[in-house]
Design an enzyme around this catalytic site. Structure first.
Site, mmCIF file in Angstrom:
data_model
loop_
_atom_site.group_PDB
_atom_site.id
_atom_site.type_symbol
_atom_site.label_atom_id
_atom_site.label_comp_id
_atom_site.label_asym_id
_atom_site.label_seq_id
_atom_site.Cartn_x
_atom_site.Cartn_y
_atom_site.Cartn_z
ATOM 1 N N TYR A 137 24.997 68.638 28.575
ATOM 2 C CA TYR A 137 26.292 68.169 28.070
ATOM 3 C C TYR A 137 26.156 67.498 26.701
ATOM 4 O O TYR A 137 27.045 67.587 25.868
ATOM 5 C CB TYR A 137 26.900 67.141 29.041
ATOM 6 C CG TYR A 137 27.868 67.719 30.026
ATOM 7 C CD1 TYR A 137 27.462 68.688 30.929
ATOM 8 C CD2 TYR A 137 29.185 67.281 30.067
ATOM 9 C CE1 TYR A 137 28.346 69.202 31.852
ATOM 10 C CE2 TYR A 137 30.078 67.801 30.982
ATOM 11 C CZ TYR A 137 29.656 68.751 31.868
ATOM 12 O OH TYR A 137 30.535 69.257 32.774
ATOM 13 N N LYS A 192 16.618 72.309 39.740
ATOM 14 C CA LYS A 192 16.263 73.733 39.691
ATOM 15 C C LYS A 192 14.824 73.799 39.194
ATOM 16 O O LYS A 192 14.504 74.438 38.188
ATOM 17 C CB LYS A 192 17.256 74.479 38.767
ATOM 18 C CG LYS A 192 17.144 75.991 38.784
ATOM 19 C CD LYS A 192 17.599 76.636 40.077
ATOM 20 C CE LYS A 192 17.302 78.122 40.062
ATOM 21 N NZ LYS A 192 17.535 78.764 41.371
ATOM 22 N N ASP A 224 21.069 75.991 43.861
ATOM 23 C CA ASP A 224 21.744 77.115 44.531
ATOM 24 C C ASP A 224 21.811 76.868 46.036
ATOM 25 O O ASP A 224 22.839 77.081 46.677
ATOM 26 C CB ASP A 224 21.077 78.462 44.195
ATOM 27 C CG ASP A 224 19.561 78.432 44.324
ATOM 28 O OD1 ASP A 224 18.973 77.336 44.501
ATOM 29 O OD2 ASP A 224 18.949 79.512 44.257
ATOM 30 N N ASP A 252 32.944 69.280 42.350
ATOM 31 C CA ASP A 252 34.189 69.996 42.652
ATOM 32 C C ASP A 252 34.082 70.668 44.022
ATOM 33 O O ASP A 252 35.037 70.677 44.805
ATOM 34 C CB ASP A 252 34.480 71.077 41.595
ATOM 35 C CG ASP A 252 35.368 70.557 40.467
ATOM 36 O OD1 ASP A 252 35.333 69.339 40.213
ATOM 37 O OD2 ASP A 252 36.087 71.366 39.854
HETATM 38 C C1 IPM Z 1 34.701 66.234 35.219
HETATM 39 C C2 IPM Z 1 35.333 67.179 34.248
HETATM 40 C C3 IPM Z 1 34.762 66.932 32.863
HETATM 41 C C4 IPM Z 1 33.272 67.220 32.944
HETATM 42 C C5 IPM Z 1 35.418 67.725 31.738
HETATM 43 C C6 IPM Z 1 36.906 67.485 31.686
HETATM 44 C C7 IPM Z 1 34.803 67.452 30.399
HETATM 45 O O1 IPM Z 1 35.174 68.490 34.659
HETATM 46 O O2 IPM Z 1 34.828 65.003 35.011
HETATM 47 O O3 IPM Z 1 34.085 66.691 36.172
HETATM 48 O O4 IPM Z 1 32.841 68.369 32.811
HETATM 49 O O5 IPM Z 1 32.514 66.278 33.137
HETATM 50 MG MG MG Z 2 34.283 68.682 36.568
#
Ligand code: IPM
Ligand code: MG
Length: 358
Positions: A137, A192, A224, A252
């Site tokens: 990131y 990984k 994975d 997520d």
């Molecule tokens: C999260 C989001 C962010 C990330 C985006 C909006 C930059 O997906 O907080 O999980 O990737 O960290």
């Molecule tokens: Mg996210």
């Protein structure tokens, strides 16, 4: 002493769910002072930048940041550094918020809303800890260039750099082991390492740090496999720690196990206990302004803020119990509604939580 809270509602449904969280905090008559700032797309529209200096300054001088959501389709064509998402990345970096706590809790009343079989998720209470200021990131170098070598030499290419330094892994490891000590003393570290050098270093560092926490069982999982285990037997996992990119994806997935991402709060913390608290879901521009969004993740984020940055554990529990109560009373916004429940608007849900506090 009055604590100062930076209120950054952002885009989409951000302002309407934030209004509910503020309503709840205000009803509790806590010694809090709120100061608002534009952030994300609305800040870009007003000042030409998604994260104005004034917003960073406010966040830095506050005891905690309560954040809504950023992003809207209409900004997707902007240059990357001007997109609303840069606001949240910039705040994480500016405040050094390297710890991301993303609890995935399946409320018993909502078990049926999960896409998994009820018996797999009933009682799920998992804590995902994501490293938030490193990895691919933020790793440099990154960019676009003409490929200098290899099969596609001469073609345009994009590149990013995955990197972690040992102290960077150590500090998130300590957070994770401490969290595990307070729970079931079982920590799953996701990497990984079969492919990536960064991951091998991550794993070696986790093993080193684990020696200071002999009571905690450390288990390593390739990412994975972790993705698979989360849908196969999620309740086997209690605390999971991982890097920024894998954590983004797995959080997520973990959120969805609970039925509704509209229920999940998160905290991003630095080493001074300062934190940014935000719902795990996004800005949902498609339903913005309709007063139908689920404000519970925002309200639960405020509860996390009271606990982790303001030392108000009792008040934090009071909000969490009020949320459990409204669910047991059958109040549901559209995203979690099912036959036989009372469908309420965003603001009615806020009212119900306040009523349940009493
Ligand atoms: C999260 C989001 C962010 C990330 C985006 C909006 C930059 O997906 O907080 O999980 O990737 O960290
Ligand atoms: Mg996210």
């Amino acid at each position: 002493m009055t604590k100062k809270i930076a209120v950054l509602a952002g885009d989409g449904i951000g302002p309407e769910i934030m209004a509910q969280a503020l309503k709840v905090l205000t009803a509790m008559k806590l010694p809090l002072e709120f100061e608002e700032s534009l952030v994300g797309g609305v800040a870009y529209a007003a000042y030409g930048h998604p994260l104005p200096e004034s917003c960073i300054k406010l966040a830095k001088e506050s005891d905690a940041v309560l954040f809504g959501a950023v992003g809207d389709f209409k900004y997707d064509t902007l240059e990357r550094h001007l997109r609303p998402e840069q606001a949240i990345l910039g705040l994480r970096k500016a405040l050094g918020l390297f710890v991301n706590l993303r609890p995935a809790v399946c409320f018993p009343e909502l078990t049926a809303a999960s896409s998994l079989k009820p018996e797999l998720v009933a009682g799920l209470d998992l804590l995902l800890i994501r490293e938030l200021t490193g990895d691919v990131y933020f790793g440099q170098p990154r960019g676009k260039r003409i490929s200098p070598d290899g099969q596609f030499a001469g073609a345009e290419e994009g590149y990013d750099t995955m990197r972690y330094a040992v102290p960077e892994v150590e500090r998130i490891a300590h957070v994770a082991f401490k969290a595990a000590m307070g729970r079931k003393k079982h920590l799953v570290s996701v990497d990984k390492a079969n492919v990536l050098e960064t991951s091998q270093l991550w794993r070696d560092t986790m093993i080193e740090v684990s020696k200071q926490y002999p009571e905690v069982t450390l288990e390593h999982m390739y990412v994975d496999n972790a993705a698979m285990q989360l849908v196969k037997a999620p309740k086997r996992i209690d605390v999971m720690v991982t890097g920024n990119l894998f954590g983004d994806i797995l959080s997520d997935e973990a959120a969805m196990l609970t039925g509704s991402i509209g229920m999940l709060a998160s905290a991003a913390l630095n080493d001074k206990g300062q934190g940014l608290y935000e719902p795990s879901h996004g800005s949902a521009p498609d339903i913005a302004g309709k007063n139908i969004a689920n404000p519970l993740a925002q309200i639960l984020s405020a509860a996390m803020m009271l606990r982790y940055s303001l030392g108000m554990e009792q008040e934090s529990c009071a909000i969490e119990n009020a949320v459990k109560k409204v669910l047991s009373q059958g109040y549901r916004t559209g995203d979690i509604w099912s036959e036989g429940c009372k469908k309420v608007s965003c603001s009615e849900m806020g009212d119900a939580v306040i009523a349940a506090l009493k």
